[in-house]
Every structure is written in structure tokens, then in C-alpha cells.
Design an enzyme around this catalytic site. Structure first.
Site, PDB file in Angstrom:
ATOM      1  CE  LYS A   1      -3.496   2.484   2.567  1.00 25.16           C
ATOM      2  NZ  LYS A   1      -4.482   2.447   3.641  1.00 25.16           N
TER       3      LYS A   1
ATOM      4  CE  LYS B   1      -6.069   1.936  -0.337  1.00 27.45           C
ATOM      5  NZ  LYS B   1      -6.440   1.979   1.038  1.00 27.45           N
TER       6      LYS B   1
HETATM    7  C1  PBG Z   1      -6.912   3.601   5.441  1.00 34.04           C
HETATM    8  C2  PBG Z   1      -7.505   3.395   4.124  1.00 34.04           C
HETATM    9  C3  PBG Z   1      -7.411   4.311   3.087  1.00 34.04           C
HETATM   10  C4  PBG Z   1      -8.099   3.772   2.008  1.00 34.04           C
HETATM   11  C5  PBG Z   1      -8.605   2.535   2.401  1.00 34.04           C
HETATM   12  N1  PBG Z   1      -8.206   2.308   3.724  1.00 34.04           N
HETATM   13  C6  PBG Z   1      -6.843   5.671   3.041  1.00 34.04           C
HETATM   14  C7  PBG Z   1      -5.541   5.983   3.563  1.00 34.04           C
HETATM   15  O1  PBG Z   1      -4.660   5.147   3.672  1.00 34.04           O
HETATM   16  O2  PBG Z   1      -5.366   7.150   3.882  1.00 34.04           O
HETATM   17  C8  PBG Z   1      -8.226   4.475   0.700  1.00 34.04           C
HETATM   18  C9  PBG Z   1      -9.175   3.930  -0.273  1.00 34.04           C
HETATM   19  C10 PBG Z   1      -9.534   4.839  -1.369  1.00 34.04           C
HETATM   20  O3  PBG Z   1      -8.906   5.887  -1.625  1.00 34.04           O
HETATM   21  O4  PBG Z   1     -10.492   4.487  -2.043  1.00 34.04           O
HETATM   22  N2  PBG Z   1      -7.240   2.799   6.432  1.00 34.04           N
END
Ligand code: PBG
Length: 331
Positions: free
Chosen positions: A202, A256
């Protein structure tokens, strides 16, 4: 007798493109509703509440989330990923709301399982929706996010989700060692069949902007998440992350964001051969929608093309805000 000039090609790639039936027979990949995980937002209010930066996406009440589960079942979407919007009154320094056995997510899980037990339910394990500072973990006075202390919270959060009927927990926090800790706690508590989908690779991405609006953390986020999320410059690091999460007991891994990181999706799926999901994140959805609403691109076509590209890259599933719309089109 006329001689064919030497320059005529023996192999004409266009033969296999000349009509729809041969194109479909020659297609290397297919996209079906079974490839999709529907990302939804839930809130504690009534009914549906639009998210301005995600046109077409609403925050759903618990009752509406139950309807979404029935809808997923009708459409052949195998699973739903649930993300909570927590208002300022539900947030605090340590994100204590995340651990509540009767919090919004546990209540949504119960209602959705009741409505459509055949639909898989995936929860986000991270504190960001619940912390006043918007970080996925705890925040020390010196501005650091303490790894091991955060994990203790995440373990409790994961157990609360498991107890409420989640099928898969998906830790998205990027702390080191949290998969192993959650797996050990599940085994100890008898949740031996709980699946863990690790957000293994991520990245610290600008593409999460609209999501942070949707869960109400955009205004509150102090600083950025670069000390725990990955640097977009790196790909070897993603393979190390995946290897660790698998060794700690993850059943599936996630990459992601999605489209800008298809090289990572491909490397992870070919290197490890484990179910590899890709998350088409909020900013990717918003880009497509915004351009479509302006008439600059054909929104349906780009939606379908983007989803197919994930399949081509090797994703076994795609978490997407387009799931309902795409599944309706796929019939
Ligand atoms: C954080 C989380 C995020 C997303 C899913 N879980 C955002 C982040 O890391 O700030 C983002 C998903 C999206 O942008 O659709 N727990």
C-alpha cells in the site's frame, strides 16, 4: 499468373479482430461480476448521504448497507468491503471507537449477514476513521506513529470484526508485524477460519483524497502517512512486504492504488501465485467520473476498460466503487 508481392504478410493479426464473435473467442481475459468487490461507505445516520468528491457514491445507513448486500447477491458480486464514516463526535486521540464490539462496523456486519449470508464481508482494519488526527495508528507527542502499540489496538479491532461476522479482515494500516499478531489472536480465540487480506503493498498516495472526504478524515489528518505507507518509487519493497505478510499468515494480498500500480499487481501475482487483489481507489474512480460528467470521455467504456486491465495484469479480484454499476452492465 499474378504473383503476390513478397511484402504481403503471412500473419495478419487483424484476422482475429474482424468481428465480435472471433474477438470474444480469441480474448485472453474475461471480466465478470465475480471478479468484483464492492467498496461501500457506511454511516450512523438515516438513509443515504452523497459524497461530493465521489459522484454516484453515497454513505449508507446500516439498513441501506443490508440492502446493498442483497443487491450484491442479485448481481453476483461475491463480496463487499465496508468503510465507516465516523463523525467528529465519534473520534478521539486513540481511535477507541474502532474497538467497540457494538460500533458502526459490527452493526453493519450483523445487518448485512442477516440480509444476505451468502455475500462475503470484508472489513478495514486501521484506526484512521476513528482518530482525531486521521492516522491509521496511534500518534505519539513527537509526531511518530508507534508500531507495536498500534498493533495492540488493531488486534482488538480485528477481533471485534470477527465476532460480529466479518469473513475477511483487511488490515490497511501498514504497521510491521500486524498480520502475525492478528493471526495469533484469531487462533487463540478460536477464529481459525477467519481470512486475512493483507494490504501488503500500500503506497502513500495522493489518489486517496476523495476517500478521506468520505470517511471524514481529510480535514483532520495531521501530516502525511509516508512513515508507514510505501514510497511510489519502489517495487522491490512491495515484494518484501508481500513475502512478510504471507509468512505471517495472510491468505490473500492486496496492491493499492490500482491502475498506476499495475506493474506491482503483475509482479506480485506472478511471483507469489497467491490471490492478489487490486484496489481501484477513490481518486481513480473520481477521475473517471469527473471526466465522464464533463463529457470528455465515455464513462461506461472507460470503467469497463479499467476493470479489464486489472484482470490482464493478473489481479484475481478488484475492489472498486464501480462494482454495482459494472455488474449491472455485465448482466
Ligand atoms: C486507510 C484506508 C485508506 C483507504 C482505504 N483504507 C486511506 C488511507 O490510507 O489514507 C483508501 C481507499 C480509497 O482511496 O479508495 N485505512
Amino acid at each position: 499468373m499474378t504473383q503476390f508481392p513478397q511484402s504481403f504478410p503471412a500473419t495478419r493479426m487483424r484476422r482475429l479482430r474482424q468481428s465480435p464473435w472471433i474477438r470474444s473467442l480469441a480474448a485472453e481475459n474475461v471480466l465478470t461480476p465475480a471478479d468484483l468487490v464492492w467498496a461501500i461507505f457506511v454511516h450512523d445516520g438515516e438513509g443515504r448521504e452523497p459524497v461530493a468528491s465521489l459522484p454516484g457514491i453515497d454513505r449508507l445507513s446500516v439498513a441501506e448497507a443490508a440492502n446493498a448486500a442483497r443487491r450484491a447477491s442479485e448481481l453476483g458480486i461475491p463480496a463487499i468491503a465496508i468503510f465507516p464514516y465516523i463523525g467528529p463526535e465519534g473520534k478521539d486521540e486513540t481511535g477507541s471507537g474502532a474497538l467497540a464490539p457494538d460500533g458502526l462496523v459490527p452493526r453493519a456486519l450483523r445487518a448485512m449477514k442477516d440480509a444476505a449470508p451468502e455475500v462475503g464481508l470484508i472489513t478495514d482494519v486501521a484506526l484512521d476513521a476513528y482518530t482525531s488526527h486521521g492516522h491509521d495508528g496511534l500518534l505519539d507527542a513527537d509526531g511518530t506513529i508507534p508500531n507495536d502499540a498500534t498493533i495492540e489496538k488493531l488486534v482488538e479491532q480485528a477481533l471485534a470484526h470477527a465476532a460480529a461476522g466479518a469473513d475477511i479482515v483487511a488490515p490497511s494500516d501498514m504497521m510491521d508485524g500486524r498480520i502475525g499478531a492478528i493471526r495469533a489472536a484469531f487462533d487463540e480465540e478460536g477464529f481459525t477460519n477467519m481470512m486475512i487480506l493483507a494490504y501488503a503493498a500500500k503506497y502513500a498516495s495522493g489518489f486517496y483524497g476523495p476517500y478521506r472526504d468520505a470517511i471524514g478524515s481529510a480535514k483532520s489528518l495531521k501530516g502525511d502517512k509516508k512513515t508507514y505507507q510505501q514510497d511510489p518509487a519502489n517495487s522491490e519493497e512491495a515484494l518484501r512486504e508481500v513475502a512478510l505478510d504471507l509468512a505471517e499468515g495472510a491468505d490473500m494480498v492486496m496492491v493499492k492504488p490500482g491502475l498506476p500500480y499495475l506493474d506491482i499487481v503483475h509482479r506480485v501475482s506472478t511471483t507469489f501465485g497467491v490471490p492478489t487483489l487490486a484496489y481501484q481507489v477513490s481518486g481513480e474512480y473520481a477521475q473517471i467520473k469527473a471526466a465522464a460528467l464533463n463529457g470528455w470521455i465515455d464513462g461506461d467504456r472507460v470503467m469497463m476498460e479499467s476493470l479489464m486491465c486489472f484482470k490482464r495484469a493478473g489481479a484475481s479480484g478488484i475492489i472498486t466503487y464501480f462494482a454495482e454499476e459494472a455488474a449491472e452492465k455485465l448482466g
